[in-house]
Design a protein around this motif. Structure first.
Motif, PDB file in Angstrom:
ATOM      1  N   THR A  12      -2.908  45.466  58.496  1.00 25.73           N
ATOM      2  CA  THR A  12      -3.963  45.280  57.502  1.00 25.73           C
ATOM      3  C   THR A  12      -3.458  44.430  56.340  1.00 25.73           C
ATOM      4  O   THR A  12      -4.141  43.514  55.877  1.00 25.73           O
ATOM      5  CB  THR A  12      -4.468  46.643  56.989  1.00 25.73           C
ATOM      6  N   GLU A  13      -2.256  44.720  55.890  1.00 27.53           N
ATOM      7  CA  GLU A  13      -1.645  43.949  54.800  1.00 27.53           C
ATOM      8  C   GLU A  13      -1.471  42.486  55.215  1.00 27.53           C
ATOM      9  O   GLU A  13      -1.767  41.576  54.436  1.00 27.53           O
ATOM     10  CB  GLU A  13      -0.286  44.565  54.453  1.00 27.53           C
ATOM     11  N   ASP A  14      -1.013  42.262  56.437  1.00 26.96           N
ATOM     12  CA  ASP A  14      -0.805  40.895  56.938  1.00 26.96           C
ATOM     13  C   ASP A  14      -2.119  40.128  57.035  1.00 26.96           C
ATOM     14  O   ASP A  14      -2.187  38.943  56.697  1.00 26.96           O
ATOM     15  CB  ASP A  14      -0.117  40.915  58.300  1.00 26.96           C
ATOM     16  N   VAL A  15      -3.183  40.797  57.486  1.00 28.65           N
ATOM     17  CA  VAL A  15      -4.499  40.149  57.594  1.00 28.65           C
ATOM     18  C   VAL A  15      -5.005  39.758  56.212  1.00 28.65           C
ATOM     19  O   VAL A  15      -5.493  38.639  56.008  1.00 28.65           O
ATOM     20  CB  VAL A  15      -5.518  41.064  58.311  1.00 28.65           C
ATOM     21  N   ARG A  16      -4.871  40.644  55.259  1.00 28.39           N
ATOM     22  CA  ARG A  16      -5.324  40.342  53.893  1.00 28.39           C
ATOM     23  C   ARG A  16      -4.536  39.189  53.290  1.00 28.39           C
ATOM     24  O   ARG A  16      -5.097  38.309  52.633  1.00 28.39           O
ATOM     25  CB  ARG A  16      -5.209  41.584  53.019  1.00 28.39           C
ATOM     26  N   LYS A  17      -3.228  39.170  53.527  1.00 26.96           N
ATOM     27  CA  LYS A  17      -2.382  38.091  53.026  1.00 26.96           C
ATOM     28  C   LYS A  17      -2.770  36.761  53.677  1.00 26.96           C
ATOM     29  O   LYS A  17      -2.906  35.748  53.000  1.00 26.96           O
ATOM     30  CB  LYS A  17      -0.910  38.410  53.302  1.00 26.96           C
ATOM     31  N   TYR A  18      -2.967  36.776  54.987  1.00 29.82           N
ATOM     32  CA  TYR A  18      -3.366  35.577  55.727  1.00 29.82           C
ATOM     33  C   TYR A  18      -4.705  35.047  55.213  1.00 29.82           C
ATOM     34  O   TYR A  18      -4.858  33.849  54.980  1.00 29.82           O
ATOM     35  CB  TYR A  18      -3.451  35.906  57.220  1.00 29.82           C
ATOM     36  N   ALA A  20      -6.041  35.493  52.260  1.00 31.11           N
ATOM     37  CA  ALA A  20      -5.848  34.942  50.919  1.00 31.11           C
ATOM     38  C   ALA A  20      -5.200  33.556  50.982  1.00 31.11           C
ATOM     39  O   ALA A  20      -5.610  32.645  50.256  1.00 31.11           O
ATOM     40  CB  ALA A  20      -5.003  35.891  50.083  1.00 31.11           C
ATOM     41  N   GLU A  21      -4.207  33.410  51.854  1.00 33.20           N
ATOM     42  CA  GLU A  21      -3.531  32.116  51.990  1.00 33.20           C
ATOM     43  C   GLU A  21      -4.472  31.042  52.521  1.00 33.20           C
ATOM     44  O   GLU A  21      -4.384  29.877  52.124  1.00 33.20           O
ATOM     45  CB  GLU A  21      -2.331  32.240  52.932  1.00 33.20           C
ATOM     46  N   GLN A  22      -5.367  31.425  53.428  1.00 33.61           N
ATOM     47  CA  GLN A  22      -6.307  30.480  54.027  1.00 33.61           C
ATOM     48  C   GLN A  22      -7.553  30.281  53.170  1.00 33.61           C
ATOM     49  O   GLN A  22      -8.348  29.381  53.432  1.00 33.61           O
ATOM     50  CB  GLN A  22      -6.726  30.964  55.424  1.00 33.61           C
ATOM     51  N   GLY A  23      -7.723  31.150  52.177  1.00 29.98           N
ATOM     52  CA  GLY A  23      -8.898  31.059  51.304  1.00 29.98           C
ATOM     53  C   GLY A  23     -10.182  31.436  52.030  1.00 29.98           C
ATOM     54  O   GLY A  23     -11.231  30.852  51.779  1.00 29.98           O
ATOM     55  N   ILE A  24     -10.084  32.416  52.945  1.00 30.38           N
ATOM     56  CA  ILE A  24     -11.245  32.845  53.714  1.00 30.38           C
ATOM     57  C   ILE A  24     -11.390  34.361  53.617  1.00 30.38           C
ATOM     58  O   ILE A  24     -10.486  35.055  53.176  1.00 30.38           O
ATOM     59  CB  ILE A  24     -11.121  32.415  55.196  1.00 30.38           C
ATOM     60  N   ALA A  25     -12.547  34.870  54.054  1.00 32.59           N
ATOM     61  CA  ALA A  25     -12.804  36.313  54.043  1.00 32.59           C
ATOM     62  C   ALA A  25     -11.965  36.995  55.123  1.00 32.59           C
ATOM     63  O   ALA A  25     -11.554  36.363  56.094  1.00 32.59           O
ATOM     64  CB  ALA A  25     -14.286  36.576  54.290  1.00 32.59           C
ATOM     65  N   GLU A  26     -11.744  38.288  54.956  1.00 37.23           N
ATOM     66  CA  GLU A  26     -10.935  39.035  55.921  1.00 37.23           C
ATOM     67  C   GLU A  26     -11.536  38.991  57.325  1.00 37.23           C
ATOM     68  O   GLU A  26     -10.811  38.845  58.304  1.00 37.23           O
ATOM     69  CB  GLU A  26     -10.766  40.481  55.459  1.00 37.23           C
ATOM     70  N   GLU A  27     -12.854  39.109  57.426  1.00 35.98           N
ATOM     71  CA  GLU A  27     -13.511  39.060  58.746  1.00 35.98           C
ATOM     72  C   GLU A  27     -13.263  37.715  59.425  1.00 35.98           C
ATOM     73  O   GLU A  27     -13.001  37.657  60.618  1.00 35.98           O
ATOM     74  CB  GLU A  27     -15.015  39.311  58.613  1.00 35.98           C
ATOM     75  N   ALA A  29     -10.749  35.756  58.825  1.00 35.38           N
ATOM     76  CA  ALA A  29      -9.323  35.706  59.149  1.00 35.38           C
ATOM     77  C   ALA A  29      -9.051  36.431  60.461  1.00 35.38           C
ATOM     78  O   ALA A  29      -8.254  35.952  61.284  1.00 35.38           O
ATOM     79  CB  ALA A  29      -8.502  36.339  58.025  1.00 35.38           C
ATOM     80  N   LEU A  30      -9.703  37.569  60.678  1.00 33.73           N
ATOM     81  CA  LEU A  30      -9.544  38.296  61.934  1.00 33.73           C
ATOM     82  C   LEU A  30     -10.014  37.454  63.113  1.00 33.73           C
ATOM     83  O   LEU A  30      -9.337  37.366  64.136  1.00 33.73           O
ATOM     84  CB  LEU A  30     -10.321  39.617  61.896  1.00 33.73           C
ATOM     85  N   LYS A  31     -11.172  36.831  62.959  1.00 33.51           N
ATOM     86  CA  LYS A  31     -11.725  35.992  64.030  1.00 33.51           C
ATOM     87  C   LYS A  31     -10.798  34.819  64.326  1.00 33.51           C
ATOM     88  O   LYS A  31     -10.484  34.544  65.486  1.00 33.51           O
ATOM     89  CB  LYS A  31     -13.107  35.491  63.633  1.00 33.51           C
ATOM     90  N   LYS A  32     -10.358  34.145  63.287  1.00 33.28           N
ATOM     91  CA  LYS A  32      -9.488  32.990  63.450  1.00 33.28           C
ATOM     92  C   LYS A  32      -8.148  33.394  64.077  1.00 33.28           C
ATOM     93  O   LYS A  32      -7.640  32.723  64.974  1.00 33.28           O
ATOM     94  CB  LYS A  32      -9.254  32.320  62.089  1.00 33.28           C
ATOM     95  N   GLY A  33      -7.595  34.503  63.624  1.00 32.66           N
ATOM     96  CA  GLY A  33      -6.330  34.991  64.158  1.00 32.66           C
ATOM     97  C   GLY A  33      -6.433  35.347  65.632  1.00 32.66           C
ATOM     98  O   GLY A  33      -5.539  35.051  66.423  1.00 32.66           O
TER      99      GLY A  33
END
Length: 52
Positions: A12-18, A20-27, A29-33
């Protein structure tokens, strides 16, 4: 749950950090990851278990 190779709190921490770094929402970021990991999995031959 956490264990020697998995910690949901760390993920969860890694997703939130990712996100923030990408400047996108958490959802997003999950999709992109997941898309990136899917591509990586296919490039490695779609095998669940790596050969030693």
């Amino acid at each position: 749950m956490c264990g020697p190779h998995f910690c949901s709190m760390k993920i969860t921490e890694d997703v939130r950090k990712y996100a923030a770094e990408q400047g996108i929402a958490e959802e997003e970021a999950l999709k992109k990851g997941m898309e990136e990991k899917s591509k990586e999995f296919a490039e490695k031959g779609n095998e669940l278990y790596a050969k030693a």
